[in-house]
Design an enzyme around this catalytic site. Structure first.
Site, PDB file in Angstrom:
ATOM      1  N   SER A 197     -42.878  -1.751  33.116  1.00 21.27           N
ATOM      2  CA  SER A 197     -42.619  -2.068  34.522  1.00 21.27           C
ATOM      3  C   SER A 197     -43.687  -1.399  35.367  1.00 21.27           C
ATOM      4  O   SER A 197     -44.281  -0.390  34.951  1.00 21.27           O
ATOM      5  CB  SER A 197     -41.247  -1.530  34.930  1.00 21.27           C
ATOM      6  N   TYR A 201     -34.905   4.863  35.330  1.00 22.36           N
ATOM      7  CA  TYR A 201     -35.612   3.622  34.982  1.00 22.36           C
ATOM      8  C   TYR A 201     -37.096   3.895  34.739  1.00 22.36           C
ATOM      9  O   TYR A 201     -37.667   3.471  33.729  1.00 22.36           O
ATOM     10  CB  TYR A 201     -35.425   2.619  36.126  1.00 22.36           C
ATOM     11  N   LYS A 254     -39.261   3.387  31.302  1.00 24.54           N
ATOM     12  CA  LYS A 254     -40.364   2.432  31.160  1.00 24.54           C
ATOM     13  C   LYS A 254     -41.674   3.152  30.808  1.00 24.54           C
ATOM     14  O   LYS A 254     -42.527   2.587  30.113  1.00 24.54           O
ATOM     15  CB  LYS A 254     -40.506   1.602  32.444  1.00 24.54           C
TER      16      LYS A 254
END
Ligand SMILES: NC(=O)c1ccc[n+]([C@@H]2O[C@H](COP(=O)([O-])OP(=O)(O)OC[C@H]3O[C@@H](n4cnc5c(N)ncnc54)[C@H](O)[C@@H]3O)[C@@H](O)[C@H]2O)c1
Length: 269
Positions: A143, A156, A160
């Site tokens: 991401s 998150y 990633k």
């Protein structure tokens, strides 16, 4: 040379909706037989039904990427029916978060389990099958959060970034078998994960102002990159992360260029 994926077999995780479904559809349109995996059975059945209704070759599998027993069953079934696996796209992902001080442990664990451990377990199951043929393509969803993270995205973004480093290590391990391993970093593609395009207009404008190409990404922007990475054109690319974010923060304030363009007579944006 053409991007020729005809007759290849792909496994795409998180293919029940969103970017994963579009990746499955785009690969299938290139002649790939696609095993579509998702932990939501009805979603993936419906998605695969849509593809087969278009005359494409898609096989749905209910599979949670955190469940290694089920992964092994599914991967063995695909390899048996298709004679091998050429392409693995680890698209399945979750994005939950909040500022560190209020972030719940279970939310941290969910991001790590699906995004990192799920990618690891899928690779662990598929790599031996690819090694037998001494070829393969593994493509993992990282991401833009692994490049510049947002406020409240600790779980998150950390997950990633882990996918990025995992990708590099695995590329090193599988290089001798002619298996490439790469990841990609989408920026802002409106899906059910983020609802970017449904936010209040001022919030949308602030987000769009971070983009060099000042519009939301499309799911097929990612799907086209996947086709390229899966093809012979990308045979010498491995261990890298490709930014597919429309140039998010390529310059410090991308909006300045748009203001200059308007002054120079371009239409409003
Ligand atoms: N949309 C974006 O702007 C964006 C940006 C950067 C990265 N990404 C990444 O791209 C991927 C797809 O994102 P999206 O926007 O399409 O999300 P989405 O939420 O629309 O789709 C995710 C899919 O993964 C499935 N899934 C979730 N947990 C799973 C599990 N444990 N096992 C199997 N399947 C599971 C879901 O059921 C769903 O079908 C994710 O990895 C996401 O982090 C998306």
């Amino acid at each position: 040379m053409l991007i020729d994926l005809n007759g290849k077999t792909a496994v795409v995780t998180g293919a029940g909706r969103g970017i994963g479904k579009e990746i499955a559809r785009t690969l299938a349109r290139e002649g790939v037989i696609v095993a579509m995996l998702d932990n939501h059975s009805s979603l993936v059945q419906e998605a695969a039904g849509e593809l087969t209704g278009e005359g494409l070759q898609a096989l749905p599998y209910e599979c949670d990427v955190r469940d290694f027993v089920r992964i092994e069953e599914v991967v063995a079934d695909v390899a048996l029916k298709q004679g091998g696996i050429d392409i693995l796209v680890n698209n399945a992902g979750v994005a939950g978060g909040g500022p560190v001080e209020t972030l719940k442990e279970d939310m941290w664990d969910l991001n790590m389990d699906v995004n990192v451990k799920g990618t690891f377990l899928m690779c662990k199951a598929v790599a031996p099958i690819m090694k037998r043929r001494r070829s393969g393509r593994i493509i993992n969803a990282a991401s833009f959060a692994a490049i510049v993270p947002s406020y409240g995205s600790a779980a998150y973004a950390a997950s990633k970034s882990a996918v990025h480093q995992f990708t590099r290590v695995l590329a090193g391990e599988l290089g001798p078998w002619n298996i490439t391993v790469n990841c990609y970093a989408p920026g802002m593609i409106p899906t059910d994960m983020n609802h970017f395009a449904e936010q209040p207009p001022e919030r949308q404008e602030r987000l769009l102002d971070t983009l060099t190409l000042r519009h939301w990404g499309e799911k097929d922007d990612v799907a086209h990159l996947i086709c390229f990475l899966a093809s012979d054109f990308a045979g010498y690319i491995t261990g890298t992360m490709i930014d597919v974010s429309g140039g998010k923060l390529a310059t410090q304030i991308p909006r300045v260029a748009y203001e200059a363009a308007v002054k120079a007579g371009a239409h409003e944006f």
